[in-house]
Design a protein around this motif. Sequence first.
Motif: not given
Length: 434
Positions: A255, A292-293, A342, A345
């Motif tokens: 990320v 979020s991930v 996902l 994101t």
Amino acid sequence: MTATATTPRTSSATALLVETTPIDDVRQLIPFLDARHPLLWLRKGEGMAGIGEALRLEFSGNDRMRAAAAAWREVVSQASVTDAVGKPGTGLVAFGTFAFADDSTATSVLIVPEFVIGRRDGRSWITRIRPADDADGDGTGTGAQGAGAAASRLPRPTPFGDEYRLTLLPGSLGKEGYRAAVQAAVDRIRHGDLRKVVLARDLTGHLPHESDVRRALVELALGYPECWTFAVDGLVGSSPETLVRVDHGTVSARVLAGTISRGADSVSDHDAAVTLASSTKDQDEHRYAVSSVVDALREHSADLAASDLPFTLKLPNLWHLATDVQGTLSDGSSSLDLVDALHPTAAVAGTPTRDAMDVIHELEPFDRGRYAGPVGWVGGDGDGEWAIALRCAQVSESGDITAYAGAGIVADSVPERELVETTMKFRPVVEAFG
């Protein structure tokens, strides 16, 4: 506007014969590519070059990734695969790129090449993929004549075309418009429930007739070896961000959120990294992206882990705040299933996602197309590597180029600084084509 997934344009019922065999070490993959329609996935000199199209599946709408995962399972179920190498990327593979938004006019695709030249861990291979009813792969029948015709179709490296230089100019959202959009977003964040939104702007240009896109790919691969250099259906770029990687039951992601320009010398470069690491604004932006991930992957992995603090990732022109996430898959999901879970994101949309997407649609006067969508590959076993399509441009059949770059906007964002950040992020594509 809410759209639904279309039926794949090419029937996924097509049965394929797939054969992977080892070859002598291939150090350069890009020369094997088609000059105008390259298929490439490359990092640190290793990856895959795809030539031709054995099968093309197209999707659109809000169910496009789920439909792609289902269609791919059907393709796999009917394929006959012989793999004498057994590395990630051998056997049956498809290159893919997906539109960012549900209502995008851009088509999402999975492309199975006729040939794949690959290299990983010092081993090279060639995969040949053809319809099961074309036993010789050339339609000329069996015997020595058919075998000779098939051999003549094997991919070979070809010289690059003439050099070219072009200038990318402001597109639908110029500098003043972008500053205004950022300020409008900051106002929304300060007076509402929105916490972060990623806003992009665009540059446009036109490739000279019969230009060799491989030249831009060489520049990207050499200039940004730590990134995923990709080319799928006209989308070309070098992304630093791994959306998801699945490898024999292990799931991982990298990320990125929070950015600062590299310093001009070692002292200023160190100071820049320290500034980024201590920036409350960038730490907040990064935290939203990581959350979020992790939230999306947690239901697929019981032992998912991420570092408590981000590290600073050094690229040739930027520092990024980065966090690696890793775990063991607990539900047998494929990489395409996880792509569906996902996307999008917070690193490319914002937080909360639905509010951020509404603001993006309102403030960006263009369709992002495949920019900030998933791009990568999936194998017959469901494993694969997918990046977020950043530092990229879409090249049309007529040679029109549209490049995109965005920045994460939070309450403390300053429009001029966010504009400068997008300029830094445009640099890989601007230099590759210019």
